[in-house]
Design an enzyme around this catalytic site. Structure first.
Site, PDB file in Angstrom:
ATOM      1  N   LYS A  81      95.643  31.997  13.408  1.00 37.32           N
ATOM      2  CA  LYS A  81      95.083  31.306  14.575  1.00 37.32           C
ATOM      3  C   LYS A  81      93.663  31.796  14.813  1.00 37.32           C
ATOM      4  CE  LYS A  81      95.540  30.788  19.634  1.00 37.32           C
ATOM      5  NZ  LYS A  81      96.375  31.006  20.838  1.00 37.32           N
ATOM      6  N   ASP A 100      89.255  30.913  23.960  1.00 37.57           N
ATOM      7  CA  ASP A 100      90.297  30.107  24.596  1.00 37.57           C
ATOM      8  C   ASP A 100      90.112  30.109  26.105  1.00 37.57           C
ATOM      9  OD1 ASP A 100      92.508  28.707  25.338  1.00 37.57           O
ATOM     10  OD2 ASP A 100      93.970  30.263  24.805  1.00 37.57           O
ATOM     11  N   LYS A 145      92.125  28.373  32.307  1.00 35.26           N
ATOM     12  CA  LYS A 145      92.662  29.670  32.702  1.00 35.26           C
ATOM     13  C   LYS A 145      91.942  30.186  33.950  1.00 35.26           C
ATOM     14  CE  LYS A 145      93.824  31.341  28.037  1.00 35.26           C
ATOM     15  NZ  LYS A 145      95.262  31.519  28.247  1.00 35.26           N
ATOM     16  N   ASP A 176      91.032  35.551  20.685  1.00 39.26           N
ATOM     17  CA  ASP A 176      92.082  34.598  20.318  1.00 39.26           C
ATOM     18  C   ASP A 176      91.973  34.123  18.860  1.00 39.26           C
ATOM     19  OD1 ASP A 176      94.428  33.465  21.241  1.00 39.26           O
ATOM     20  OD2 ASP A 176      93.481  31.629  21.970  1.00 39.26           O
ATOM     21  N   ASP A 198      96.239  24.506  27.323  1.00 38.02           N
ATOM     22  CA  ASP A 198      96.163  25.945  27.053  1.00 38.02           C
ATOM     23  C   ASP A 198      97.208  26.381  26.027  1.00 38.02           C
ATOM     24  OD1 ASP A 198      95.177  28.483  27.259  1.00 38.02           O
ATOM     25  OD2 ASP A 198      96.146  28.953  29.182  1.00 38.02           O
ATOM     26  N   GLU A 213      97.248  25.671  23.025  1.00 37.99           N
ATOM     27  CA  GLU A 213      96.468  25.073  21.940  1.00 37.99           C
ATOM     28  C   GLU A 213      96.730  25.724  20.589  1.00 37.99           C
ATOM     29  OE1 GLU A 213      95.439  27.528  23.697  1.00 37.99           O
ATOM     30  OE2 GLU A 213      94.636  28.841  22.144  1.00 37.99           O
ATOM     31  N   ARG A 262      99.417  26.622  19.044  1.00 36.76           N
ATOM     32  CA  ARG A 262     100.469  25.984  18.249  1.00 36.76           C
ATOM     33  C   ARG A 262     100.005  24.669  17.636  1.00 36.76           C
ATOM     34  NH1 ARG A 262     104.384  26.229  23.349  1.00 36.76           N
ATOM     35  NH2 ARG A 262     103.035  28.030  23.702  1.00 36.76           N
TER      36      ARG A 262
HETATM   37  N1  BES Z   1      95.768  32.614  23.624  1.00 38.39           N
HETATM   38  C1  BES Z   1      96.789  32.421  24.582  1.00 38.39           C
HETATM   39  C2  BES Z   1      97.854  33.504  24.528  1.00 38.39           C
HETATM   40  C3  BES Z   1      97.399  34.878  24.915  1.00 38.39           C
HETATM   41  C4  BES Z   1      97.493  35.297  26.228  1.00 38.39           C
HETATM   42  C5  BES Z   1      96.932  35.773  23.967  1.00 38.39           C
HETATM   43  C6  BES Z   1      97.084  36.570  26.572  1.00 38.39           C
HETATM   44  C7  BES Z   1      96.539  37.032  24.319  1.00 38.39           C
HETATM   45  C8  BES Z   1      96.608  37.430  25.625  1.00 38.39           C
HETATM   46  C9  BES Z   1      97.469  31.074  24.346  1.00 38.39           C
HETATM   47  O1  BES Z   1      96.677  30.082  23.829  1.00 38.39           O
HETATM   48  C10 BES Z   1      97.957  30.596  25.662  1.00 38.39           C
HETATM   49  O2  BES Z   1      97.151  30.323  26.503  1.00 38.39           O
HETATM   50  N2  BES Z   1      99.267  30.484  25.810  1.00 38.39           N
HETATM   51  C11 BES Z   1      99.860  30.039  27.013  1.00 38.39           C
HETATM   52  C12 BES Z   1     100.968  29.062  26.666  1.00 38.39           C
HETATM   53  C13 BES Z   1     101.545  28.351  27.836  1.00 38.39           C
HETATM   54  C14 BES Z   1     100.520  27.383  28.425  1.00 38.39           C
HETATM   55  C15 BES Z   1     102.788  27.613  27.407  1.00 38.39           C
HETATM   56  C16 BES Z   1     100.426  31.246  27.740  1.00 38.39           C
HETATM   57  O3  BES Z   1     100.938  32.143  27.078  1.00 38.39           O
HETATM   58  O4  BES Z   1     100.312  31.298  28.957  1.00 38.39           O
HETATM   59 ZN    ZN Z   2      95.085  30.692  22.709  1.00 39.44          ZN
HETATM   60 MN    MN Z   3      95.615  29.016  25.333  1.00 39.43          MN
END
Ligand code: BES
Ligand code: ZN
Ligand code: MN
Length: 497
Positions: free
Chosen positions: A264, A269, A276, A287, A346, A348, A350
């Protein structure tokens, strides 16, 4: 990177800025341990230890004057804890103790490390730990003086009676290759996202591969559109700096196995339209840690000359909100034809990973491993130092075994079938979010939809890839380079299969 040499010199006479020796906890207090230390020096230190508050516990690093008996500038005492039942220290303990000592020595230029090593593997662990600890990221320090003050040690001598053996030399050479790959991964993660955007990342991959025999192919937006990479394009469309898919191939002749790695690479992000909160958003420059680890694992495999074909897929995009960004409720088509309703922009990672996995699997690898900072839920489940691994049971175990050997923490997690139903979409084949509880597993189940029957493991490194706390052991603040050591170890294991 610091230059590392092996030497069988006696620690008494080495003229270095700092000499590192070990301390251990024993039943009657603390003992000083190190190859060939003069007895009177040891006795004096052991007598002083209680008053100095030195216990020999792991992660304890103390610097004391070297005294008249030694030629070194200062003496650094690094804690090893207690010996295990077999009378030795675990490799990871040696790695961390060496790393913690060297890490604290910014300002010193030359260091000698005289920790107890019973065999070549332990010598290598000490060397690797010392090199991993000798890291600092100075790219954005304005003055040369500032950069120098913050700089890591330049030369490391590992003192051991095993120094002359070919086995020790080879083990240390491997350690240096791996440490360099970890450093390079950390550098990418630490680089500011205004400098590291998808096209810049692709250029760095090309430059890094130059002269190695590793082939780098870059798919730009046009090529991505022609290839039907709807996930990478959708995530990247909100940014003025377009997405890329970078293929990095190491193809030795007569390989024993064919491994695909998918990383990834969200260079920033923001969350996109599902933006966010501002607090903590700066950490989202990390990220792309999965893609960075994949790139430098492939390059390390080539440098080590492993008889395994490895193809890395870097899924690069910047997730930004704008008038061209994707919207919640957009329906996109992943390469291969599956449609996804994007309910949260967010989620994204996946989306880009789905494209990457499909592309990787088209080439029929024996196994595919994906590495991603995929979910905040990973940190809720396992904290910031333990990564998660999901997927085909045998591959999952292979990752756990490799991680253990490499000194990284990866813990197996399930993919409960019943959770998949929560990603049901009213309009498309699947939605990009599901149940909030078990969010890491939901993300894993989403990826599973795109891997078919190929043996696969998904590594969620969200927490461990970026250290927002203080430095510890050989791990600095910021990018950690996690997953590189585990992946290289796994490739080596596949090579000997
Ligand atoms: N890049 C984030 C996940 C992340 C969070 C990595 C904190 C490192 C530290 C990912 O893209 C994300 O935002 N995931 C969301 C998914 C949700 C919207 C289903 C999350 O984990 O809140
Ligand atoms: Zn992310
Ligand atoms: Mn995200």
């Amino acid at each position: 990177m610091a230059e590392l040499t092996l030497s069988s010199k006696n620690p008494t006479g080495v003229k270095v800025d700092a000499l590192v020796v070990g301390t251990q906890t024993t039943s009657d207090g603390v003992a000083v341990v190190g190859d060939d230390l003069p007895r009177d020096v040891v006795a004096e230190l052991e007598a002083l230890a209680p008053a100095l508050g030195i216990t020999g516990a792991r992660d304890e690093v103390r610097t004391v004057p070297a005294g008249a008996h030694l030629k070194a500038g200062v003496l650094v005492l690094t804690g090893l804890g207690a010996r295990d039942a077999s009378g030795s220290f675990p490799a990871e303990t040696l790695r961390r103790a060496a790393g913690a000592a060297v890490r604290e020595l910014t300002g010193a230029s030359s260091v000698a490390v005289a920790l107890p090593a019973a065999d070549e593997a332990e010598v290598a662990a000490i060397a690797e730990g010392a090199l991993l600890g000798a890291y600092s990221f100075t790219r954005y320090r304005e003055t040369a003086a500032g950069a120098k003050a913050a700089g890591p040690v330049a030369t490391i001598e590992v003192l051991t009676s095993l120094a002359r053996g070919a086995k020790a030399k080879a083990a240390v050479e491997r350690a240096a290759t791996i440490a360099a790959a970890v450093h390079a991964t950390r550098d990418l993660v630490n680089t500011a996202p205004n400098d590291l955007f998808p096209a810049a990342f692709a250029d760095i991959a090309k430059a890094a591969a130059k002269g190695t025999g590793v082939k780098v192919t870059v798919l730009d937006e046009k090529a991505l559109a022609a290839g039907g990479y709807g996930g990478i394009l959708a995530v990247g469309q909100g940014s003025s700096r377009g997405p890329r898919l970078v293929k990095v191939s190491y193809s030795p002749s007569r390989p024993h196995a064919k491994v695909a790695l998918v990383g990834k690479g969200i260079t920033f992000d923001s969350g996109g339209i599902s933006i966010k909160p501002a607090k903590g958003m700066e950490a989202m420059k990390s990220d792309m840690a999965g893609a960075a680890a994949v790139l430098h694992t492939v390059l390390a495999a080539s440098r080590l000359g492993l008889p395994v074909a490895v193809t890395g897929w870097l899924c690069l995009a910047e997730n930004m909100p704008s008038g061209t960004a994707q919207r919640p409720s957009d329906v996109i088509t992943i390469r291969g034809g599956k449609t996804v309703e994007v309910l949260n922009t967010d989620a994204e990672g996946r989306l880009v990973m789905a494209d990457g996995l499909v592309a990787a699997i088209e080439e029929n690898p024996d196994v595919v491993l994906d590495v991603a900072t995929l979910t905040g839920a990973q940190m809720v489940a396992l904290g910031t130092r333990v990564s998660a691994v999901m997927g085909t049971e045998s591959v999952r175990s292979e990752v756990v075994t490799a991680a253990e050997a490499a000194g990284e923490q990866f813990w197996p997690m399930p993919l409960p079938e019943e959770l998949a139903a929560s990603m049901k979409s009213k309009v498309a084949d699947i939605a990009n979010i599901g149940d909030r509880f078990g969010g890491m597993l939901v993300a894993g189940l989403f990826l599973q939809e795109f891997v078919g029957s190929t043996p696969w493991a998904h590594l969620d490194i969200a927490g461990p890839s970026f250290n927002e706390g203080s430095a510890f052991g050989y791990t600095p603040v910021g990018g950690t380079g996690v997953a590189v050591r585990t992946l290289v170890e796994l490739l080596e294991a596949r090579a000997t299969k």
